[in-house]
Design a protein around this motif. Structure first.
Motif, PDB file in Angstrom:
ATOM      1  N   VAL A  93       2.731  17.285   6.077  1.00  0.00           N
ATOM      2  CA  VAL A  93       3.038  16.506   4.881  1.00  0.00           C
ATOM      3  C   VAL A  93       1.907  16.612   3.879  1.00  0.00           C
ATOM      4  N   GLU A  94       2.248  17.016   2.662  1.00  0.00           N
ATOM      5  CA  GLU A  94       1.341  16.945   1.525  1.00  0.00           C
ATOM      6  C   GLU A  94       1.800  15.752   0.684  1.00  0.00           C
ATOM      7  N   ASP A  95       0.972  14.736   0.604  1.00  0.00           N
ATOM      8  CA  ASP A  95       1.382  13.485  -0.019  1.00  0.00           C
ATOM      9  C   ASP A  95       1.884  13.691  -1.438  1.00  0.00           C
ATOM     10  N   ARG A  96       3.118  13.221  -1.702  1.00  0.00           N
ATOM     11  CA  ARG A  96       3.765  13.291  -3.019  1.00  0.00           C
ATOM     12  C   ARG A  96       3.966  14.720  -3.517  1.00  0.00           C
ATOM     13  N   THR A  97       3.804  15.700  -2.639  1.00  0.00           N
ATOM     14  CA  THR A  97       3.895  17.100  -3.072  1.00  0.00           C
ATOM     15  C   THR A  97       4.948  17.881  -2.296  1.00  0.00           C
ATOM     16  N   ALA A  98       4.908  17.795  -0.966  1.00  0.00           N
ATOM     17  CA  ALA A  98       5.846  18.578  -0.160  1.00  0.00           C
ATOM     18  C   ALA A  98       5.817  18.117   1.283  1.00  0.00           C
ATOM     19  N   VAL A  99       6.919  18.394   1.980  1.00  0.00           N
ATOM     20  CA  VAL A  99       7.011  18.227   3.427  1.00  0.00           C
ATOM     21  C   VAL A  99       7.448  19.571   4.002  1.00  0.00           C
ATOM     22  N   HIS A 100       6.780  20.006   5.065  1.00  0.00           N
ATOM     23  CA  HIS A 100       7.090  21.271   5.718  1.00  0.00           C
ATOM     24  C   HIS A 100       7.425  20.993   7.176  1.00  0.00           C
ATOM     25  N   PHE A 101       8.370  21.738   7.718  1.00  0.00           N
ATOM     26  CA  PHE A 101       8.791  21.533   9.102  1.00  0.00           C
ATOM     27  C   PHE A 101       8.877  22.876   9.801  1.00  0.00           C
ATOM     28  N   ALA A 102       7.975  23.089  10.767  1.00  0.00           N
ATOM     29  CA  ALA A 102       8.061  24.256  11.648  1.00  0.00           C
ATOM     30  C   ALA A 102       8.912  23.827  12.839  1.00  0.00           C
ATOM     31  N   LYS A 152       0.825  -1.200   0.000  1.00  0.00           N
ATOM     32  CA  LYS A 152       0.000   0.000   0.000  1.00  0.00           C
ATOM     33  C   LYS A 152       0.862   1.254   0.000  1.00  0.00           C
ATOM     34  N   ALA A 153       1.955   1.231   0.768  1.00  0.00           N
ATOM     35  CA  ALA A 153       2.838   2.394   0.819  1.00  0.00           C
ATOM     36  C   ALA A 153       3.444   2.694  -0.547  1.00  0.00           C
ATOM     37  N   VAL A 154       3.899   1.649  -1.241  1.00  0.00           N
ATOM     38  CA  VAL A 154       4.513   1.833  -2.564  1.00  0.00           C
ATOM     39  C   VAL A 154       3.481   2.306  -3.570  1.00  0.00           C
ATOM     40  N   LEU A 155       2.318   1.686  -3.570  1.00  0.00           N
ATOM     41  CA  LEU A 155       1.296   1.996  -4.569  1.00  0.00           C
ATOM     42  C   LEU A 155       0.688   3.379  -4.360  1.00  0.00           C
ATOM     43  N   GLU A 156       0.422   3.757  -3.120  1.00  0.00           N
ATOM     44  CA  GLU A 156      -0.340   4.974  -2.850  1.00  0.00           C
ATOM     45  C   GLU A 156       0.500   6.164  -2.390  1.00  0.00           C
ATOM     46  N   HIS A 157       1.695   5.896  -1.797  1.00  0.00           N
ATOM     47  CA  HIS A 157       2.409   6.995  -1.144  1.00  0.00           C
ATOM     48  C   HIS A 157       3.893   7.076  -1.513  1.00  0.00           C
ATOM     49  N   ALA A 158       4.281   6.558  -2.679  1.00  0.00           N
ATOM     50  CA  ALA A 158       5.677   6.635  -3.120  1.00  0.00           C
ATOM     51  C   ALA A 158       6.621   6.089  -2.059  1.00  0.00           C
ATOM     52  N   ASP A 159       6.222   4.957  -1.455  1.00  0.00           N
ATOM     53  CA  ASP A 159       7.042   4.235  -0.482  1.00  0.00           C
ATOM     54  C   ASP A 159       7.333   5.052   0.775  1.00  0.00           C
ATOM     55  N   ASP A 160       6.361   5.829   1.217  1.00  0.00           N
ATOM     56  CA  ASP A 160       6.447   6.482   2.524  1.00  0.00           C
ATOM     57  C   ASP A 160       5.273   5.982   3.360  1.00  0.00           C
ATOM     58  N   TYR A 161       5.447   6.040   4.689  1.00  0.00           N
ATOM     59  CA  TYR A 161       4.470   5.412   5.579  1.00  0.00           C
ATOM     60  C   TYR A 161       3.813   6.412   6.514  1.00  0.00           C
ATOM     61  N   VAL A 162       4.010   7.700   6.298  1.00  0.00           N
ATOM     62  CA  VAL A 162       3.531   8.691   7.254  1.00  0.00           C
ATOM     63  C   VAL A 162       2.023   8.596   7.470  1.00  0.00           C
ATOM     64  N   PHE A 163       1.250   8.426   6.403  1.00  0.00           N
ATOM     65  CA  PHE A 163      -0.200   8.361   6.552  1.00  0.00           C
ATOM     66  C   PHE A 163      -0.629   7.038   7.189  1.00  0.00           C
TER      67      PHE A 163
END
Length: 272
Positions: free
Chosen positions: A189-198, A106-117
């Motif tokens: 985190v914006e999935d497949r778009t950007a990561v922001h860190f405050a 599921k991570a590979v198919l839906e989230h470019a191999d990330d597991y944050v969601f």
């Protein structure tokens, strides 16, 4: 360990000087095949021959025990790698290894191999969570773990991170303090778009406030601009928050999350 080719010689010399075993894999990686929204960091790619012109990353195995290093190299080179054994050799908690194996497709198919969601959905508490588990800070240069936690409050992950922090403190306490200060804060985190860190921004009374100079983004997006302009997040849960006029789409299954991480009071290594 993944290295740019120019970095390999220095790492090999450092291993030799410190009595560590070093093995260079026959394969390397070609990255940057698709935009993942993580800046210069890529979770996806393909294996190529180490000497191939398209190889942009070398794979190196480092450790104290030659047998373990050789076993890790063989396991990783296999066409059917044993993820659980690799996790054991890398001291990744077994609960997180099981989570990785269960959710990988599921991570590979839906989230470019990330597991944050997937990790967020598997975590019963809504946060803040221990900064020790904030692997997402790796996109900005600092992380104490190298695996995807099964939950943001996974105790085995927290122990693993604190062990890493103790090693850093043994080399240089200032280095350890840098990691504690640069893993605490709020990740968006914006999935497949950007990561922001405050960085350093903590949740207080349903509000997360920060100075624009503490905000870092892998991509310039409308949400990045909204965060910089608003300087705050009105926060109810990871999937229910507002930034100025922006609200995340998709409800509980949405593709934008805001995740607050804080160092616990029991941390003695210079944390928050």
């Amino acid at each position: 360990m993944n290295l740019a080719p120019l970095e390999h010689e220095a790492v090999a010399e450092w291993c030799a000087a410190n009595g560590l075993v070093h093995r260079l894999a026959n394969h390397g990686l070609e990255e940057g095949l698709a935009d993942e929204g993580r800046g210069a960091w890529f979770n996806t790619g393909r294996r190529v021959e180490r000497d191939a012109p398209e190889c942009s990353v070398l794979v190196v195995y480092v450790g104290r025990d030659p047998e373990h290093v050789d076993e890790l190299a063989r396991a990783d080179a296999s066409e059917t790698p044993d993820a659980r054994r690799i996790a054991e050799l890398l001291r990744i908690p077994s609960c997180c290894a099981e989570f990785y194996c269960r959710e990988r497709a599921k991570a590979v198919l839906e989230h470019a191999d990330d597991y944050v969601f997937l990790t967020t959905r598997a975590t019963p508490s809504k946060g803040p969570w221990p900064a020790e588990a904030n692997y997402l800070a790796q996109y900005f240069g600092h992380s104490l773990i190298h695996h995807y936690p099964c939950r943001w409050d996974c105790l085995a992950t927290i122990e693993r991170a604190r062990a890493a922090l103790a090693l850093l403190a043994g080399v240089d306490p200032r280095w350890a303090a840098t990691f504690t200060h640069r893993t605490a804060g709020t990740i968006v985190v914006e999935d497949r778009t950007a990561v922001h860190f405050a960085r350093g921004a903590q949740l207080r009374s349903s509000m997360i406030e920060f100075h624009p100079s503490a905000l870092f983004s892998t991509s310039t997006t409308p949400l990045a601009r909204a965060l910089r302009a608003a300087r705050r997040i009105e926060w109810e849960s990871p999937t229910r928050f507002h930034v100025g006029g922006f609200a995340p789409p998709g409800g509980e299954e949405g593709r934008v999350v805001a995740l607050p991480f804080a160092w616990t009071a029991s941390t003695d290594e210079g944390g928050f």
